[in-house]
Structure formats: C-alpha cells, structure tokens
Write an enzyme that holds these catalytic residues in place. Structure first.
Site, PDB file in Angstrom:
ATOM      1  N   SER A  13       0.789  -1.080  -0.055  1.00 10.44           N
ATOM      2  CA  SER A  13       0.043  -0.038   0.123  1.00 10.44           C
ATOM      3  C   SER A  13       0.971   1.418  -0.054  1.00 10.44           C
ATOM      4  CB  SER A  13      -0.864  -0.048   1.252  1.00 10.44           C
ATOM      5  OG  SER A  13      -2.072   0.771   1.006  1.00 10.44           O
ATOM      6  N   ASP A  21      -6.301  -3.904  -1.987  1.00 11.61           N
ATOM      7  CA  ASP A  21      -5.248  -3.539  -1.046  1.00 11.61           C
ATOM      8  C   ASP A  21      -4.271  -4.637  -0.510  1.00 11.61           C
ATOM      9  OD1 ASP A  21      -3.404  -2.396   1.191  1.00 11.61           O
ATOM     10  OD2 ASP A  21      -4.939  -0.696   0.797  1.00 11.61           O
TER      11      ASP A  21
END
Length: 281
Positions: A43, A184
C-alpha cells in the site's frame, strides 16, 4: 536470498508521511535503508518503496510531506468505514475474514478503476518500470484472498502493481490485472513482514502495526523471523508519533506533523540499527 530486506507497510496518507520521516531520519543519521537487497512494499509502502528504488532520496520524500506535496484526494465516509469493519471483523478465522472483505470490495459501489490510477499516477512521477534492484509489491486477490507479491517477473507494470496494492477495499474498486481482481496488499497483513523470510537482516517500518481483523500483526511476524535466526529491526509509531498521527489516517492536515514525528523517532533509534545498514559499510 540476499542478506538484507527493507519492508515498508501500509498506513494511508498519514502513515505514509510518518514512514517518510522515519526513512529520512535514518538516512540523516547514517543509516541507509535503500541499500537493501530487496524492498517489499504494501500500500503506502508500495508507493514509497518504488520511489526509493527509482533513486528518489528519502530526504526528498520527507520534505515533500512537510511542504504539502504528494496530496491524494481520499475521502472515506463513515458508511464505508462501517462496511469495512463489518466485513473484516465478521469472523475470527483469518481466511474467512479476508474472503468477507474481498466480497465487500467486489460488491461496493465505487468509482471506476481509472480513478485509482488517476489518484496515484502523480505520486509515481519519478518512477518508470520495474527497477533493476529487487522490488516486491503486495496485493490480495479479492476473490480467493490469496496474497501475491508482484515483481519484475510478473506480467504487470510497476504502476499497475502499486495501484493494486493501494486499492483500499470498499473505498476504491479492486484492480483488474492478469484476469483477476486485486485489492490492497494490507488486507491480510498491514506490513507482510513474513515475506522477508530467508533474509538475514530485516528492517521493517510499519505505520499500522496491527491489522483490522484476526490477522497476525507486525510484532508477531517479526518475532517469527527472529526465532528463525534473522536480525529484525521493527519500527512502529511511538507515543509521540501516534499523538501526531491521530486516528484519521486519511487526514491531509496531519501529514507534516506525522512526518516530523517519524523523523524524530528514527533519529533517536538509529544507533540501535544493525551496523550492516549504515551507509559507510
């Protein structure tokens, strides 16, 4: 496997700002995280890990946070937060938890995938394709819950890998790559420190040390690697940093203070980092 691994975890806008402060503080104190044999990014860590590998100095990453650069318009509603928590916390089983989160991500009414590319492309302005030195970018298959680490041998561009790693479930749509939908990389673990297994020295910077849901946190993963013989340095926000960061990890206004707190924390702990990481070695 190489001897050193730098692991950069997820943490939203504020956690990413703190991370740049830690990186710059270490560099200013003679420690060079960029010398790692491999960088593993999740991320926010995928963004800044890619930029480090592209040769952008940690000091520049940090100063851009202080100046209000690298801004991302990420507005998270209370309804989205509740849907995320409902999915992630709906089971005590890690596998069921990530599958619930994936289903929620696939069903959520979000904008098109192009919105994620448009938001993140400016942050990778200095980054081309995969660098020569090893870089691994994590993402989670929204349908199967499988964690993958994209690298130069994957059939995706670096931009695609980073965008997938940053596709926050329920907030942004899962990203379509290689015929699959990816969310993610922090959906299972906020830092994915376990992916550094096999490296002798691991420096892990985790803005959010504990995952939402029944997943292993950064401390547990670091302890497992240490028990296997690795020398692990784990950096997580101290009390002053947590106070500076606040609770809203999407707050643009918090970024400068979070970055300064990260720099101060890293300056204080730099002497305890293994000498192998020192720039003059």
């Amino acid at each position: 496997m190489g001897s050193t691994a730098l692991v950069l975890g997820g943490g939203g806008l504020v956690g990413g700002a703190w991370m740049t402060g830690v990186l710059a503080g270490l560099c200013d104190s003679g420690v060079d995280p960029a010398r790692a044999d491999v960088v593993i990014g999740t991320s926010a860590g995928a963004i800044f890990g890619s930029r480090l590998r592209a040769g952008e100095p940690a000091r520049e990453l940090y100063e851009r946070q202080l100046a209000g650069g690298d801004r991302v318009g990420l507005a998270v509603t209370s309804a989205q937060t509740l849907r995320f928590l409902w999915a992630a916390l709906g089971s005590r089983d890690p596998e069921r938890s990530v599958l619930r989160l994936g289903r929620a991500a696939l069903r959520a009414r979000t904008g098109p995938e192009s919105d994620v590319y448009d938001a993140l492309r400016p942050l990778l302005r200095s980054v081309g394709d995969w660098p020569d030195r090893a870089l691994r970018i994590t993402a989670v298959d929204a349908l199967s819950g499988q964690l993958t680490a994209f690298d130069a041998d994957s059939d995706v561009t670096l931009l695609e890998a980073v965008v997938a790693s940053c596709a926050v479930p329920v907030v942004w749509p899962p990203i379509t790559l290689t015929g699959r939908r990816w969310m993610d990389g922090g959906a299972r673990s906020t830092a994915n420190i376990h992916l550094a297994r096999g490296h002798h020295h691991v420096l892990a910077i985790a803005p959010i040390p504990a995952a939402v849901g029944p997943h292993p946190g950064a401390e547990h993963q670091a302890a497992v690697l240490a028990a296997e013989g690795a020398h692990v340095t784990l950096v997580t926000p101290d009390r002053a940093a947590r106070r500076a960061m606040g609770r809203d990890m999407t707050s643009d206004a918090r970024r400068p203070a979070a970055a300064r707190a990260g720099h101060a924390q890293a300056t204080a702990l730099a002497a305890s980092v293994h000498p192998l990481w020192r720039a003059e070695q």
